[in-house]
Design a protein around this motif. Structure first.
Motif, mmCIF file in Angstrom:
data_model
loop_
_atom_site.group_PDB
_atom_site.id
_atom_site.type_symbol
_atom_site.label_atom_id
_atom_site.label_comp_id
_atom_site.label_asym_id
_atom_site.label_seq_id
_atom_site.Cartn_x
_atom_site.Cartn_y
_atom_site.Cartn_z
ATOM 1 N N SER A 35 26.729 -39.991 -5.343
ATOM 2 C CA SER A 35 28.028 -39.799 -4.699
ATOM 3 C C SER A 35 28.235 -38.338 -4.328
ATOM 4 N N MET A 36 27.798 -37.453 -5.228
ATOM 5 C CA MET A 36 27.936 -36.029 -4.951
ATOM 6 C C MET A 36 27.054 -35.595 -3.782
ATOM 7 N N LEU A 37 25.838 -36.146 -3.712
ATOM 8 C CA LEU A 37 24.953 -35.805 -2.592
ATOM 9 C C LEU A 37 25.536 -36.321 -1.283
ATOM 10 N N ALA A 38 26.014 -37.563 -1.280
ATOM 11 C CA ALA A 38 26.613 -38.128 -0.069
ATOM 12 C C ALA A 38 27.844 -37.338 0.345
ATOM 13 N N GLU A 39 28.658 -36.949 -0.633
ATOM 14 C CA GLU A 39 29.865 -36.195 -0.330
ATOM 15 C C GLU A 39 29.540 -34.783 0.154
ATOM 16 N N SER A 40 28.468 -34.177 -0.361
ATOM 17 C CA SER A 40 28.095 -32.840 0.124
ATOM 18 C C SER A 40 27.631 -32.912 1.574
ATOM 19 N N VAL A 41 26.856 -33.972 1.917
ATOM 20 C CA VAL A 41 26.454 -34.167 3.309
ATOM 21 C C VAL A 41 27.674 -34.452 4.177
ATOM 22 N N LEU A 109 24.137 -40.428 -15.247
ATOM 23 C CA LEU A 109 24.588 -39.116 -14.782
ATOM 24 C C LEU A 109 24.396 -38.080 -15.872
ATOM 25 N N ASP A 110 23.883 -36.921 -15.498
ATOM 26 C CA ASP A 110 23.764 -35.794 -16.416
ATOM 27 C C ASP A 110 24.917 -34.827 -16.180
ATOM 28 N N HIS A 111 25.376 -34.202 -17.266
ATOM 29 C CA HIS A 111 26.433 -33.186 -17.141
ATOM 30 C C HIS A 111 27.602 -33.732 -16.301
ATOM 31 N N TRP A 112 28.213 -34.808 -16.803
ATOM 32 C CA TRP A 112 29.254 -35.507 -16.054
ATOM 33 C C TRP A 112 30.409 -34.611 -15.636
ATOM 34 N N TYR A 113 30.640 -33.553 -16.385
ATOM 35 C CA TYR A 113 31.799 -32.694 -16.085
ATOM 36 C C TYR A 113 31.645 -31.963 -14.757
ATOM 37 N N TRP A 114 30.395 -31.794 -14.275
ATOM 38 C CA TRP A 114 30.203 -31.143 -12.975
ATOM 39 C C TRP A 114 30.791 -31.973 -11.834
ATOM 40 N N PRO A 115 30.364 -33.221 -11.668
ATOM 41 C CA PRO A 115 30.934 -33.992 -10.557
ATOM 42 C C PRO A 115 32.436 -34.218 -10.689
ATOM 43 N N VAL A 116 32.917 -34.476 -11.916
ATOM 44 C CA VAL A 116 34.350 -34.714 -12.087
ATOM 45 C C VAL A 116 35.147 -33.465 -11.730
ATOM 46 N N GLY A 117 34.704 -32.314 -12.232
ATOM 47 C CA GLY A 117 35.415 -31.064 -11.937
ATOM 48 C C GLY A 117 35.399 -30.727 -10.460
ATOM 49 N N VAL A 118 34.243 -30.895 -9.818
ATOM 50 C CA VAL A 118 34.137 -30.581 -8.396
ATOM 51 C C VAL A 118 34.990 -31.537 -7.566
ATOM 52 N N PHE A 121 38.565 -30.449 -7.736
ATOM 53 C CA PHE A 121 38.735 -29.266 -6.883
ATOM 54 C C PHE A 121 38.743 -29.664 -5.411
ATOM 55 N N ALA A 122 37.823 -30.551 -5.019
ATOM 56 C CA ALA A 122 37.708 -30.955 -3.622
ATOM 57 C C ALA A 122 38.955 -31.702 -3.152
ATOM 58 N N ILE A 123 39.503 -32.545 -4.022
ATOM 59 C CA ILE A 123 40.715 -33.275 -3.651
ATOM 60 C C ILE A 123 41.860 -32.303 -3.381
ATOM 61 N N ILE A 124 41.980 -31.273 -4.197
ATOM 62 C CA ILE A 124 43.042 -30.275 -4.000
ATOM 63 C C ILE A 124 42.831 -29.528 -2.684
ATOM 64 N N ALA A 125 41.585 -29.108 -2.411
ATOM 65 C CA ALA A 125 41.287 -28.365 -1.185
ATOM 66 C C ALA A 125 41.506 -29.238 0.050
ATOM 67 N N GLU A 126 41.048 -30.481 0.008
ATOM 68 C CA GLU A 126 41.229 -31.371 1.153
ATOM 69 C C GLU A 126 42.699 -31.705 1.365
ATOM 70 N N VAL A 179 31.939 -42.372 -9.941
ATOM 71 C CA VAL A 179 31.445 -41.552 -11.050
ATOM 72 C C VAL A 179 32.093 -41.980 -12.362
ATOM 73 N N CYS A 180 33.403 -42.191 -12.346
ATOM 74 C CA CYS A 180 34.108 -42.579 -13.572
ATOM 75 C C CYS A 180 33.636 -43.946 -14.087
ATOM 76 N N LEU A 181 33.421 -44.903 -13.160
ATOM 77 C CA LEU A 181 32.928 -46.221 -13.573
ATOM 78 C C LEU A 181 31.509 -46.120 -14.123
ATOM 79 N N ALA A 182 30.688 -45.272 -13.515
ATOM 80 C CA ALA A 182 29.332 -45.082 -14.016
ATOM 81 C C ALA A 182 29.351 -44.494 -15.425
ATOM 82 N N LEU A 183 30.264 -43.553 -15.664
ATOM 83 C CA LEU A 183 30.380 -42.942 -16.987
ATOM 84 C C LEU A 183 30.935 -43.932 -18.008
ATOM 85 N N ALA A 184 31.930 -44.723 -17.585
ATOM 86 C CA ALA A 184 32.580 -45.647 -18.523
ATOM 87 C C ALA A 184 31.656 -46.797 -18.920
#
Length: 306
Positions: A35-41, A109-118, A121-126, A179-184
């Motif tokens: 999801s993060m890769l798709a969203e970065s593209v 997912l590794d280091h789940w806090y990275w995608p959640v935090g980003v 942040f992205a939602i606020i910026a958008e 991401v949240c469903l994958a973590l849960a």
């Protein structure tokens, strides 16, 4: 549309998307989230969108030439069409492919806090960019609904940015949900499902924008309100008695061509008719300032004539 207002919204979206793209890619590197890769593209594609809109706006300001006597106003439509059909579609197809691969070959997912935090942040910026686009659009939207504004706007930049930002916000929510469903659940398939949903969203937005910008490229008439104002301005009740027929065409968002056959008194002299045409053109330009190219043909009204 105010050119400065449109540019302001584009620049705000460009700055937001560049920052978000970098943050999303970093999150992908650390977490492996598709999801993060798709969203970065997606954000990189959006940044390219804004770049194309700015280039189109600059090119449209060129002076008319012998080869292009009506100027280059439609360049803005061409670049908006490129944004719609190339970048949105490419972003959507990439997201679908990446999501399919993740569903087919899921991993945690590794280091789940990275995608959640980003994503937060992205939602606020958008949201900031979307708010800016809404504010600029409200200055010219009038009483139109948002659907009417997107469908009827002759300046393509604000509708493109509006839909782009709306798509980005919804896409971010979908990515966060995946991401949240994958973590849960501990199942990476949900990350892929979220990615595929982002792809579908982008393609739907692309189809809407392609339809709207295609219409502008083919050539749209002035809006109903402008047509009525032009018709009323042409007739003075003395020399010009009525409009026999009229055609309007947008040469660009802020330039309108008006061609009309007008009825004059049958016993008017050539000089009377010439003065009446000059006066009618002046009245039209005062009523509708974007009516910059006006061709009037005088005739004697005959009810059977068409």
């Amino acid at each position: 549309m105010s050119a400065s207002g449109g540019t302001k919204a584009i620049v705000a979206a460009l700055c937001a998307n560049l920052a978000i793209a970098v943050a999303k890619f970093v999150a992908f590197v650390f977490s492996g989230s598709s999801s993060m890769l798709a969203e970065s593209v997606h954000s990189l594609a959006d940044s390219g969108n804004q770049g194309l809109l700015l280039v189109g706006g600059k090119k449209a300001k060129r002076e008319a030439t012998a080869e292009h006597p009506f100027g280059y106003g439609r360049e803005r439509y061409i670049y908006s069409f490129l944004v719609s059909i190339v970048l949105f579609t490419v972003g959507g197809m990439f997201a679908l492919y990446e999501g399919y691969e993740k569903v087919k070959h899921p991993h945690g997912l590794d280091h789940w806090y990275w995608p959640v935090g980003v994503l937060v942040f992205a939602i606020i910026a958008e949201a900031f960019s979307f708010r800016m686009a809404i504010q600029e659009s409200n200055q010219i939207r009038g009483r139109q609904t948002w659907v009417q504004f997107v469908r009827r706007a002759k300046a393509p930049e604000l509708p493109v940015v509006l839909l782009e930002d709306l798509g980005a916000l919804v896409g971010l929510i979908l990515a966060l949900a995946g991401v949240c469903l994958a973590l849960a659940t501990g199942d990476g398939v949900w990350d892929g499902v979220g990615t595929m949903c982002i792809g579908v969203l982008l393609i739907v937005i692309a189809i809407v924008l392609v339809a709207e910008t295609k219409s502008l490229l083919l050539g749209e008439a002035a809006g109903t309100e402008e047509v009525e104002k032009i018709g009323e301005a042409l007739v003075d009740g003395e020399t010009v008695t009525r409009v026999i027929h009229m055609r309007t065409l947008h040469l660009g968002p802020e330039e309108l061509l008006v061609a009309a056959k007008i009825a004059v008194q049958h016993d008017d002299t050539a000089s009377d008719v010439a003065r009446a045409i000059d006066a009618a053109e002046a009245r039209v330009r005062e009523a509708v300032p974007i009516a910059r190219v006006i061709y009037l043909e005088p005739d004697v009204y005959r009810p059977a004539a068409k």
